[in-house]
Design an enzyme around this catalytic site. Structure first.
Site, PDB file in Angstrom:
ATOM      1  N   GLY A   1       7.297   8.332  -2.669  1.00 32.09           N
ATOM      2  CA  GLY A   1       8.117   8.118  -1.484  1.00 32.09           C
ATOM      3  C   GLY A   1       8.638   6.715  -1.298  1.00 32.09           C
ATOM      4  N   ILE A   2       8.520   6.211  -0.064  1.00 31.19           N
ATOM      5  CA  ILE A   2       9.058   4.902   0.296  1.00 31.19           C
ATOM      6  C   ILE A   2       8.439   3.807  -0.570  1.00 31.19           C
ATOM      7  CG2 ILE A   2       9.270   3.197   2.134  1.00 31.19           C
ATOM      8  CD1 ILE A   2       9.141   5.556   4.136  1.00 31.19           C
ATOM      9  N   GLY A   3       7.123   3.865  -0.743  1.00 36.38           N
ATOM     10  CA  GLY A   3       6.435   2.835  -1.513  1.00 36.38           C
ATOM     11  C   GLY A   3       6.932   2.746  -2.938  1.00 36.38           C
TER      12      GLY A   3
ATOM     13  N   TYR B   1      -1.767  11.983  14.648  1.00 33.37           N
ATOM     14  CA  TYR B   1      -0.855  11.069  13.961  1.00 33.37           C
ATOM     15  C   TYR B   1      -0.290  10.011  14.904  1.00 33.37           C
ATOM     16  CZ  TYR B   1       3.321   9.393  11.535  1.00 33.37           C
ATOM     17  OH  TYR B   1       4.288   8.593  10.957  1.00 33.37           O
TER      18      TYR B   1
ATOM     19  N   THR C   1       0.843  -1.201   0.000  1.00 36.74           N
ATOM     20  CA  THR C   1       0.000   0.000   0.000  1.00 36.74           C
ATOM     21  C   THR C   1       0.878   1.251   0.000  1.00 36.74           C
ATOM     22  OG1 THR C   1      -0.152   0.129   2.421  1.00 36.74           O
ATOM     23  CG2 THR C   1      -1.784  -1.228   1.281  1.00 36.74           C
ATOM     24  N   GLY C   2       0.296   2.343  -0.485  1.00 34.36           N
ATOM     25  CA  GLY C   2       1.019   3.621  -0.507  1.00 34.36           C
ATOM     26  C   GLY C   2       2.198   3.600  -1.458  1.00 34.36           C
TER      27      GLY C   2
ATOM     28  N   SER D   1       2.506   5.095  -4.641  1.00 36.36           N
ATOM     29  CA  SER D   1       2.626   6.075  -5.727  1.00 36.36           C
ATOM     30  C   SER D   1       3.765   7.071  -5.531  1.00 36.36           C
ATOM     31  CB  SER D   1       1.305   6.829  -5.924  1.00 36.36           C
ATOM     32  OG  SER D   1       0.844   7.371  -4.708  1.00 36.36           O
TER      33      SER D   1
END
Length: 279
Positions: A40-42, A178, A35-36, A38
């Site tokens: 950065g880290i992903g 957060y 997941t995530g 698109s």
């Protein structure tokens, strides 16, 4: 030329890279949900894993970016499927879980997350800030885990949670939404770990320090802090995939944890002091 910033990063965040040859063998023909993906880290993680003969299932909100990633990596070894989903939306999340039942998933990497830094007194009429962070940082990964546990049990798979070092440390002013949401899923996964590992499902958590991604850009003070690059964070996750260790956290975490325990009152007073200075 000597660069003190790079030296400090090397001291604080020494990166032990995975054995990519071994990782290739371990992940061959595995189905991996991330997941995530698109940015950065992903995105960095996908670029690393795309060199392996595996099946990557990418989940993110930004459809156009997912298409671009899929097309740019079409010549790589990995097969890539994409799902454009806002994990905060229940209907979209339910549809994703239904679609994932078509696959025999081996690994779930929970990387999607929402960060927010806002004082409580500026949040009195913004309950949606807490609602959104809880939906994405807690409820969505719990639902995904519950849906995929039968697959992971059958395949003796792995869950990797990309968390933040904040959840191990003393609470910090302005980060209530957060820090509470990230801590909630961290606690859920740690509570579930003994049951999952009895079912031959490995559970790993990457307690990452600051990473230079879009997520930290709104918090201007972070520009002065030492931070990992996205590809370094991706390498840490790859090492957890290879070693299947319970966790990654920087070597100095235990020092800060002890300080958080023994000097909590001082930390609260420091928070109050800096908040007053900003007024």
């Amino acid at each position: 030329m000597f660069n003190s910033s790079n030296l400090l990063n090397c001291v604080l965040f020494p990166i032990v890279k995975p054995n990519y040859s071994k990782l290739n063998r371990q992940l061959e023909n595995k189905v991996i949900v991330i997941t995530g993906t698109s940015y950065g880290i992903g995105e960095s993680l996908v670029n690393l894993l795309a060199n392996i003969q595996c099946h990557l299932i990418l989940v993110a909100r930004t459809h156009d970016k997912l298409i671009n990633i899929q097309q740019s990596l079409a010549h790589k070894k990995a097969k890539i499927d994409i799902f454009s989903v806002d994990l905060r939306e229940s209907e979209q999340l339910d549809n994703l879980m239904t679609n994932l039942q078509r696959y025999s998933v081996d690994i779930l990497i929970n990387n999607a997350g929402k960060s927010i830094c806002r004082p409580i007194l500026q949040s009195l009429s913004r309950m949606h800030d807490f609602d959104r962070t809880m939906k994405l940082n807690y409820y969505a990964p719990v639902k995904l885990c519950l849906a995929l546990i039968p697959h992971l049990q059958r395949n003796q798979g792995q869950i990797i949670n990309v968390s933040a070092i904040n959840v191990l440390l003393a609470p910090t002013a302005n980060w209530a939404a957060y820090q509470a949401s990230k801590t909630a899923f961290d606690q859920w996964l740690n509570c579930a770990r003994p049951e999952l590992e009895n079912q031959k499902i490995k559970v790993s958590t990457a307690y990452l320090p600051l990473v230079k991604t879009r997520m930290i850009e709104p918090t201007k003070i972070y520009k002065r802090f030492p931070a990992l690059q996205a590809d370094e964070a991706a390498a840490i996750i790859c090492r957890l995939l290879q070693t299947k260790k319970h966790q990654y956290k920087p070597w100095w975490t235990i020092i800060v944890q002890l300080a958080s325990l023994f000097f909590n009152n001082i930390w609260v007073k420091l928070n109050r002091y800096f908040l007053k200075k900003k007024l």
